[in-house]
Scaffold this active site. Structure first.
Site, PDB file in Angstrom:
ATOM      1  CG  HIS A  62     -22.488 140.261  30.186  1.00  9.51           C
ATOM      2  ND1 HIS A  62     -21.515 139.618  30.918  1.00  9.51           N
ATOM      3  CD2 HIS A  62     -23.620 140.175  30.927  1.00  9.51           C
ATOM      4  CE1 HIS A  62     -22.049 139.153  32.041  1.00  9.51           C
ATOM      5  NE2 HIS A  62     -23.318 139.485  32.081  1.00  9.51           N
ATOM      6  CG  HIS A  64     -26.362 141.480  32.929  1.00 10.53           C
ATOM      7  ND1 HIS A  64     -26.423 140.167  32.522  1.00 10.53           N
ATOM      8  CD2 HIS A  64     -27.514 142.067  32.499  1.00 10.53           C
ATOM      9  CE1 HIS A  64     -27.570 139.965  31.878  1.00 10.53           C
ATOM     10  NE2 HIS A  64     -28.244 141.105  31.848  1.00 10.53           N
ATOM     11  CG  ASP A  66     -23.231 140.807  37.744  1.00  8.52           C
ATOM     12  OD1 ASP A  66     -23.861 141.257  36.769  1.00  8.52           O
ATOM     13  OD2 ASP A  66     -22.990 139.599  37.881  1.00  8.52           O
ATOM     14  CG  HIS A 139     -25.655 136.180  29.714  1.00 15.43           C
ATOM     15  ND1 HIS A 139     -26.209 135.341  30.657  1.00 15.43           N
ATOM     16  CD2 HIS A 139     -25.407 137.351  30.372  1.00 15.43           C
ATOM     17  CE1 HIS A 139     -26.289 135.981  31.816  1.00 15.43           C
ATOM     18  NE2 HIS A 139     -25.816 137.204  31.662  1.00 15.43           N
ATOM     19  CG  ASP A 210     -22.594 136.352  33.628  1.00 18.29           C
ATOM     20  OD1 ASP A 210     -21.520 136.022  34.167  1.00 18.29           O
ATOM     21  OD2 ASP A 210     -23.426 137.113  34.154  1.00 18.29           O
TER      22      ASP A 210
HETATM   23 ZN   LIG Z   1     -23.067 138.155  36.105  1.00 21.16          ZN
HETATM   24 ZN   LIG Z   2     -25.002 138.567  33.156  1.00 25.37          ZN
END
Ligand SMILES: [Zn+2]
Ligand SMILES: [Zn+2]
Length: 307
Positions: A62, A64, A66, A139, A210
């Protein structure tokens, strides 16, 4: 496929810590090198842990920050290194928008082609000897887990039995292995089932990305050789796990137990558990009795062939 080797490049959630980088996993599948997520700093981790840079494809769970910011720098390093081969990037929507921006950020232009492919849960990519399937997970944003699955392998060839039955060594061995009957030296027919064992299921590795514990991922993990499940929080942060759509270690353990996986590795740890991750391990182990460990940056393992 003979080699299936995994190297954890980053095991921290959200932000890097002194001991852990953000998400990244390098998978060596025979001659292919794949990345699953590429958080900021992943390329330096690849140098530290000796994975090499000859990445064929990167799969994003995904978008995000990080999980993908590292691709910006990594692609430029590859460009400077003279790469000419196409790089394939896969991820859920909006992969095209996000990764296109990542590729075009700044003033330099990449000298090699990059193809971006958006994936939906249920899609399966045949990669020659193994496949990568996407699983829709749960998520805060559109997110995928991934299943790496080796193709079914032919049964083991019983050399002794073949000799005893009088099969002439050479091309006939190959014919039997491919499912054809042959004539032995004395003219009697020898069938494949007399000398070739049952087909062996391929190895299967599941990467949660996640997610909250979710049925689709549990189903995809059934009997897997290895489940790599996010484990951001501990029991006393259950509320946070629900709010942020992450899993606790206990929940990861439950998924592993329900799916009867052979091995569980916990990753994506909140900074609170950076060094003292024992509680996470204990909580997961209360739910899952199989081999279970907490990943660390640089953890490298080979998934053994199934017999
Ligand atoms: Zn993450
Ligand atoms: Zn995430």
């Amino acid at each position: 496929m003979s080699i299936l080797r995994l190297t954890f490049l980053g095991t921290s959630a959200a932000a890097p810590t002194l001991h852990r980088n953000v998400s990244g996993l390098a998978v060596k599948a025979d001659s292919h090198l794949l990345l699953f997520d590429c958080g900021e700093g992943s390329q330096r981790q690849m140098i530290r842990f000796g994975t090499g840079f000859t990445v064929d494809a990167a799969f994003f769970t995904h978008f995000h920050a990080d999980h993908y910011l590292g691709i910006i720098g990594f692609l430029r390093t590859l460009g400077m290194g003279g790469r000419t081969e196409t790089m394939h990037l896969y991820g859920p929507m909006p992969a095209k928008k996000v990764l296109d921006a990542a590729i075009h950020l700044g003033v330099e232009r990449l000298a090699f082609p990059v193809e971006i492919h958006e994936l939906k849960g249920g899609e399966k990519l045949d990669r020659g000897g193994y496949s990568v399937s996407a699983v829709r997970v749960d998520h805060r944003v559109n997110a995928l887990g991934y299943v790496i699955e080796e193709d079914v392998r032919a049964g083991r060839f019983d050399l002794e039995a073949a000799k005893k039955l009088g099969v002439v060594p050479g091309p006939d061995y190959g014919k039997l292995q491919r499912g054809e009957s042959v004539k032995a030296a004395d003219g009697t027919e020898v069938t494949p089932s007399q000398v070739v064992g049952a087909a062996r299921p391929g190895r299967r590795v599941v990467i949660s990305g996640d997610t909250r514990p979710c049925a689709a991922l549990t189903e995809a993990s059934a009997g897997a050789d290895l489940l790599i499940h996010e484990s951001t929080f501990s029991d006393d942060e259950q509320e946070r796990a629900l709010e942020t759509r992450h899993s606790t270690a206990r929940e990861a353990g439950k998924v592993a137990h329900e799916a009867k996986v052979k091995r569980l590795i916990l990753t994506h740890l909140s900074s609170r558990h950076d060094v003292d991750f024992k509680p996470l391990l204990e909580q997961a182990k209360q739910e899952y009795s199989g081999p279970c460990e907490v990943a660390f940056d640089g953890l490298t393992l080979e998934v053994p062939v199934r017999e």
